[in-house]
Design a protein around this motif. Sequence first.
Motif, short mmCIF file in Angstrom:
data_model
loop_
_atom_site.label_atom_id
_atom_site.label_comp_id
_atom_site.label_asym_id
_atom_site.label_seq_id
_atom_site.Cartn_x
_atom_site.Cartn_y
_atom_site.Cartn_z
N VAL A 200 -9.21 -2.12 -3.83
CA VAL A 200 -7.83 -2.06 -4.34
C VAL A 200 -7.74 -0.92 -5.35
N LEU A 201 -6.74 -0.07 -5.18
CA LEU A 201 -6.53 1.07 -6.06
C LEU A 201 -5.41 0.76 -7.05
N ILE A 202 -5.75 0.82 -8.35
CA ILE A 202 -4.74 0.73 -9.41
C ILE A 202 -4.51 2.16 -9.87
N ALA A 210 -6.01 5.50 -17.86
CA ALA A 210 -5.98 6.97 -17.89
C ALA A 210 -6.19 7.57 -16.50
N GLY A 211 -7.04 6.95 -15.70
CA GLY A 211 -7.33 7.48 -14.37
C GLY A 211 -7.18 6.40 -13.32
N ASP A 212 -7.22 6.81 -12.04
CA ASP A 212 -7.19 5.84 -10.96
C ASP A 212 -8.40 4.91 -11.08
N LEU A 213 -8.17 3.63 -10.83
CA LEU A 213 -9.26 2.65 -10.85
C LEU A 213 -9.32 2.00 -9.48
N LEU A 214 -10.48 2.09 -8.84
CA LEU A 214 -10.69 1.52 -7.51
C LEU A 214 -11.76 0.45 -7.61
N VAL A 215 -11.40 -0.80 -7.30
CA VAL A 215 -12.30 -1.92 -7.49
C VAL A 215 -12.28 -2.83 -6.26
N SER A 216 -13.24 -3.76 -6.21
CA SER A 216 -13.26 -4.75 -5.14
C SER A 216 -12.06 -5.68 -5.30
N SER A 235 -1.75 -15.43 -24.32
CA SER A 235 -1.72 -13.99 -24.58
C SER A 235 -2.85 -13.25 -23.88
N GLU A 236 -4.03 -13.88 -23.75
CA GLU A 236 -5.18 -13.26 -23.12
C GLU A 236 -5.31 -13.79 -21.70
N ILE A 237 -5.16 -12.90 -20.72
CA ILE A 237 -5.13 -13.33 -19.33
C ILE A 237 -6.05 -12.46 -18.47
N LEU A 238 -6.47 -13.03 -17.35
CA LEU A 238 -7.26 -12.33 -16.34
C LEU A 238 -6.45 -12.31 -15.05
N VAL A 239 -6.28 -11.12 -14.48
CA VAL A 239 -5.50 -10.98 -13.25
C VAL A 239 -6.40 -10.39 -12.17
N THR A 240 -6.30 -10.93 -10.97
CA THR A 240 -7.11 -10.48 -9.84
C THR A 240 -6.46 -9.27 -9.18
N ALA A 241 -7.26 -8.25 -8.91
CA ALA A 241 -6.73 -6.97 -8.42
C ALA A 241 -5.86 -7.14 -7.18
N ARG A 242 -6.30 -7.94 -6.21
CA ARG A 242 -5.52 -8.04 -4.97
C ARG A 242 -4.19 -8.75 -5.17
N HIS A 243 -4.06 -9.52 -6.26
CA HIS A 243 -2.79 -10.19 -6.54
C HIS A 243 -1.75 -9.22 -7.09
N LEU A 244 -2.20 -8.01 -7.45
CA LEU A 244 -1.30 -7.02 -8.04
C LEU A 244 -0.75 -6.03 -7.03
N VAL A 251 -2.43 -0.47 -4.49
CA VAL A 251 -2.49 -0.51 -3.03
C VAL A 251 -3.91 -0.82 -2.57
N ARG A 252 -4.01 -1.36 -1.36
CA ARG A 252 -5.31 -1.54 -0.73
C ARG A 252 -5.66 -0.25 0.01
N VAL A 253 -6.90 0.20 -0.11
CA VAL A 253 -7.34 1.45 0.50
C VAL A 253 -8.30 1.12 1.65
N GLU A 254 -7.83 1.29 2.87
CA GLU A 254 -8.62 0.97 4.05
C GLU A 254 -9.06 2.23 4.77
N GLY A 255 -10.22 2.13 5.41
CA GLY A 255 -10.71 3.24 6.22
C GLY A 255 -12.00 3.84 5.68
N GLY A 256 -12.90 4.18 6.58
CA GLY A 256 -14.16 4.79 6.17
C GLY A 256 -15.09 3.79 5.50
N PHE A 257 -15.88 4.29 4.58
CA PHE A 257 -16.84 3.45 3.87
C PHE A 257 -16.59 3.57 2.37
N VAL A 258 -17.06 2.57 1.63
CA VAL A 258 -16.91 2.58 0.17
C VAL A 258 -18.24 2.20 -0.46
N ASP A 259 -18.60 2.92 -1.53
CA ASP A 259 -19.80 2.62 -2.30
C ASP A 259 -19.41 1.69 -3.45
N TYR A 260 -19.95 0.49 -3.43
CA TYR A 260 -19.68 -0.48 -4.49
C TYR A 260 -20.88 -0.56 -5.45
#
Length: 334
Positions: A200-202, A210-216, A235-244, A251-260
Amino acid sequence: MFSENGSVQSYPVYPADGLRVVAGANLGDGVGLMDELDLDDIYQLRSGISADRLSLMARLDNSFGIAADSEAGTAGNALHLDCTLSFMSPDGSTTDILLLVEVDLDGLIVGLHLLPLVPLVAQTEYTLLKTSRESARRKFAELASVSFTRGTRITLASGAQIPIEELTVGDRVLTRDDGVQPIRWIGQNTVRATGAMAPVLIRAGALNNAGDLLVSPDHRLFVYQRSDRIGAGHSEILVTARHLINGESVVRVEGGFVDYFQLLFDRHHIIYAEGIAAESLLLDPSTKPAVPGELLKKLATTRHGRRDDHGIDVQKNLLDRPDAIDLLRRASTR
């Protein structure tokens, strides 16, 4: 997300009888337990079969179960990983599927669930190439481990931001909850960026990053709300990337391979990646098989479970609105 009994993650699963043999020894049968299968049987996804959401709980006693809000299976039943099934498609690509066995309170098998690591495609023939019990736990651990991608800049104790692939064990990382902490282990795996494994790309600025963040997809981000704009009641919360995901700034980034890459510390921490506060790897029954055994022994005496001081997990329904990202961005700055 966390519950009082363990950590919960959701996965898309198909009923095992939804993938049936169209040519081979077990013609007409759906997927069964590993010992019942024959290699070279050809399977197809039945018409009209779709994936349901399975909420899997990694319990504190190191077992797996079905959580209360699951669409698939029955809440409270146990889950066991039977094996990995490896199929080949006509185009030569390989599709790995985890076979999950659901067991009721009497110990009886009441369901089989297929968790594909890449999406299944209707009207496609899948030839069974291999079955393996040994790889199932490791592959599931890779799926369950929260991961950053190559190029993600992690903030060190000095304030320097270093690409994650340049970090080494022992590097001192700035954490939000416990000051400076040394890295104990860095994991890495490369997977096809499809389905449940697609990152998932934030985009830069979406959450004041500051920059693009790409996470699982199941990576949780920490947000401190100066005002509770989404109605979380905290006030302090945790949000799951795919829920955003909104199709624009996230957005979800599909295609090719990803290094985790996975970062493990003595405890579960909130660190800084591209300026966003995000969680490190949490050790639980789902993720432990990804970590070397000798390190697990060293960490056995540490408090590496869930932490109440990281805030609360935000349910998807509170984020299921087009202005969710904007609300979170404003909530963290005003």
